[in-house]
Scaffold this active site. Structure first.
Site, mmCIF file in Angstrom:
data_model
loop_
_atom_site.group_PDB
_atom_site.id
_atom_site.type_symbol
_atom_site.label_atom_id
_atom_site.label_comp_id
_atom_site.label_asym_id
_atom_site.label_seq_id
_atom_site.Cartn_x
_atom_site.Cartn_y
_atom_site.Cartn_z
ATOM 1 C CB SER A 12 -0.932 0.001 1.213
ATOM 2 O OG SER A 12 -1.814 -1.092 1.174
ATOM 3 C CG ASP A 38 -0.851 -5.491 -7.126
ATOM 4 O OD1 ASP A 38 -0.983 -6.423 -7.939
ATOM 5 O OD2 ASP A 38 -1.710 -5.212 -6.266
ATOM 6 C CG ASN A 79 -6.659 -9.193 -10.240
ATOM 7 O OD1 ASN A 79 -7.522 -8.320 -10.258
ATOM 8 N ND2 ASN A 79 -6.798 -10.307 -9.546
ATOM 9 N N GLY A 81 -5.719 -3.530 -8.443
ATOM 10 C CA GLY A 81 -6.738 -2.508 -8.255
ATOM 11 C C GLY A 81 -6.153 -1.135 -8.001
ATOM 12 C CB SER A 156 -10.581 3.325 1.171
ATOM 13 O OG SER A 156 -9.482 2.425 1.085
ATOM 14 C CD GLN A 157 -7.538 -0.137 -4.039
ATOM 15 O OE1 GLN A 157 -7.830 -0.198 -5.237
ATOM 16 N NE2 GLN A 157 -7.013 -1.161 -3.383
ATOM 17 C CB SER A 183 -10.642 0.023 3.621
ATOM 18 O OG SER A 183 -11.179 -1.244 3.334
ATOM 19 C CG ASP A 281 -6.641 -6.510 2.284
ATOM 20 O OD1 ASP A 281 -7.618 -6.905 1.608
ATOM 21 O OD2 ASP A 281 -5.853 -5.634 1.879
ATOM 22 C CE LYS A 308 -10.554 -5.539 -0.387
ATOM 23 N NZ LYS A 308 -9.627 -4.385 -0.256
ATOM 24 C CD GLU A 309 -6.636 -8.546 -5.128
ATOM 25 O OE1 GLU A 309 -5.655 -7.781 -5.066
ATOM 26 O OE2 GLU A 309 -7.524 -8.554 -4.242
ATOM 27 C CG HIS A 353 -2.610 -11.539 -3.307
ATOM 28 N ND1 HIS A 353 -2.011 -10.562 -2.538
ATOM 29 C CD2 HIS A 353 -3.815 -10.992 -3.664
ATOM 30 C CE1 HIS A 353 -2.788 -9.505 -2.452
ATOM 31 N NE2 HIS A 353 -3.892 -9.743 -3.127
ATOM 32 N NE ARG A 354 -4.444 -8.875 0.687
ATOM 33 C CZ ARG A 354 -3.214 -8.429 0.973
ATOM 34 N NH1 ARG A 354 -2.424 -9.177 1.722
ATOM 35 N NH2 ARG A 354 -2.796 -7.267 0.520
ATOM 36 C CE LYS A 379 -3.594 -8.344 -7.239
ATOM 37 N NZ LYS A 379 -3.510 -7.113 -6.463
#
Length: 392
Positions: A12, A38, A79, A81, A156-157, A183, A281, A308-309, A353-354, A379
Site C-alpha cells: 500500500s 502490483d 489484476n 486494483g 477506499s482506493q 477501509s 484484508d 477484491k481479487e 494471493h490472499r 502479487k
C-alpha cells in the site's frame, strides 16, 4: 526458540509513494519498496506516461518525474486494483486519452464510483465492455474543479486516487466520501504519505482539503507490510511457534496492524465476533487462525471483500469446506464452527494471493492439503512460501 523473519515492504505504501514520486517536483529515492506484481504494473504504467524509474535494485528505486505524455497504447494493469485506480486519476493531468485495461479478474472489479467523481472534475469515461469496469478510456473534457464527492462504500482506493493527484490540480482539491467509507485506515495512510512528500492536507467536514503545490522529491523509506505480517503472525499462532518480525511500525497508519489484537482475542471464550469493516484484508488470515480455535467465531463487516481479487468470503468458504472446516458463508462474512474432520483436498485460490496464503495456513495443520497456483502470491508477497516453511 524465536524465529526472526523480515517482513517485505508495504504494498500500500509502495504504490502511494510511487505515484507521489512520479508527480513530484524533483527526483525521489524509495527505500525498502516492494517489488511485486502490483508495483511492477504501476511502474510500467508510469514509465509509459513519461516517468523515469531506476529499479535495478529490487528494493531501492530512483524516480525521476517529467511531463506526463500520451502513452500511445492501452496501459495493462494486470489484476492490480490500486494501479488501475491510481492511474485513472492521473488522467486529470493528461492532455490525451488514457486507456486502461487488465486481466479477466480486474475486468470484474468496479471503477464506477471513481469515474463518477472524475466526471464532476471534467473527465469522461467510455467503457469498452461491462459498464463500470475496465477496459475504459478516460478523456479530459473540462476544467477540474476544486471539490469531489466520491463513493467509498466498496473501496477506499477511489478516494485515495483523488487525494494523490490533488496537489497537482490548479486549485488543489477537497475530497469527501459519499457516506461511510470502508477501509478508512487506508485513507489515513494516504494522507500520511502525502504529508511525507510535503503536501499540505487538512481534515475538513468528514473529508480532506489538499492544497495545491507539491509533492516534493525526497528520500522516502517504505515501512513493512502489516497485511503480509498478518499471515506470518497467524501462522505462528497455528503452529505454536514464537516469531519476531522486523521492519514493522507499531504506530503505523496501516489498519492491518490490528491483527495482533484480533489474534489475541481468539483466546477469549466463544462465541467471538469480529467486525473487519476497516481492515477487510485480515479476513483470510484471521479466518484461518479461527479454524483452529475452540468454539464459534463470526467475522463480519466484509461484504466489500467480495469485489477484491476474488469473492473472498465465497472462495474461503468453499476452500474451508473442502478441507473439512465447518463454515457458514454470511452476506458480509463467515461463521466458523467447531467440529469437522480434516480432509485431503486441492484448494483453488482463484488467482487471489490472499486466498492462496490463507489455504497455506490451513496446510500447516492439515498436511494433506494442496494449493493450486501457489505462485499467485507474487502479487503482494513473493517470498511467502519460503517464510511459511520456516514456521512449520
Amino acid at each position: 526458540m524465536t524465529i526472526d523473519l523480515a517482513v517485505p515492504g508495504s504494498k500500500s505504501v509502495t504504490q502511494r509513494a510511487l505515484v507521489l514520486a512520479a508527480l513530484a517536483d524533483g527526483p525521489s529515492e524509495l527505500r525498502g519498496a516492494l517489488d511485486c506484481d502490483d508495483s511492477r504494473h504501476l511502474r510500467a504504467g508510469l514509465r509509459a506516461l513519461g516517468i523515469a524509474i531506476e529499479d535495478r535494485d529490487p528494493a531501492n528505486w530512483r524516480v525521476v518525474p517529467g511531463p506526463l505524455r500520451d502513452p500511445g497504447r492501452a496501459l495493462f494493469c494486470g489484476n492490480a486494483g490500486t494501479t488501475l485506480r491510481f492511474l485513472s486519476a492521473l488522467a486529470l493531468l493528461l492532455d490525451a486519452p488514457l486507456v486502461l485495461d487488465g486481466d479477466e479478474a480486474l475486468r470484474r472489479r468496479p471503477l464506477g464510483d471513481l469515474t463518477d467523481a472524475l466526471a464532476a472534475l471534467g473527465l469522461s469515461a467510455t467503457w469498452a465492455g461491462r459498464p463500470g469496469c475496465p477496459p475504459v478510456t478516460l478523456r479530459r473534457v473540462g476544467v477540474p474543479g476544486d471539490e469531489a464527492v466520491v463513493g467509498a462504500g466498496t473501496s477506499s482506493q477511489f478516494a485515495s486516487a483523488l487525494l494523490l493527484v490533488a496537489p497537482r490540480l490548479p486549485h488543489g482539491l477537497t475530497v469527501r466520501p459519499a457516506g461511510p467509507a470502508v477501509s478508512r485506515p487506508y485513507l489515513e495512510l494516504t494522507v500520511e504519505c502525502l504529508r511525507a512528500f510535503g503536501v499540505s492536507v487538512e481534515e475538513r467536514d468528514g473529508g480532506w482539503r489538499v492544497a495545491p503545490g507539491g509533492p516534493h522529491g525526497r528520500s522516502f523509506a517504505v515501512e513493512g507490510d502489516w497485511s503480509s505480517a498478518a499471515f506470518l503472525l497467524a501462522a505462528a499462532r497455528i503452529t505454536g511457534r514464537a516469531v519476531r518480525l522486523a521492519n514493522l511500525r507499531a504506530d503505523s497508519a496501516q489498519g492491518d496492524r490490528a491483527i495482533v489484537e484480533l489474534l489475541a482475542r481468539l483466546d477469549e471464550p466463544p462465541p467471538r465476533f469480529f467486525d473487519l469493516r476497516d481492515c477487510p484484508d485480515l479476513l483470510p488470515p484471521l479466518a484461518a487462525a479461527a479454524a483452529f480455535a475452540p468454539g464459534t467465531t463470526t467475522i463480519a463487516g466484509v461484504a466489500h471483500a467480495r469485489v477484491k481479487e476474488s469473492d473472498r468470503p465465497a472462495v474461503l468458504a468453499e476452500g474451508f469446506r473442502q478441507a473439512g472446516v465447518r463454515v457458514v458463508e454470511l452476506p458480509d462474512g463467515l461463521r466458523i464452527e467447531p467440529g469437522g474432520e480434516p480432509l485431503a483436498a486441492t484448494l483453488d485460490p482463484r488467482g487471489d494471493h490472499r486466498m492462496a496464503m490463507a489455504f497455506g495456513l490451513l496446510g500447516l495443520r492439515r498436511p494433506d492439503l494442496r494449493v493450486t497456483d501457489p505462485d499467485c502470491v507474487s502479487k503482494s508477497f513473493p517470498g511467502f512460501w519460503q517464510k511459511l516453511e520456516r514456521l512449520c
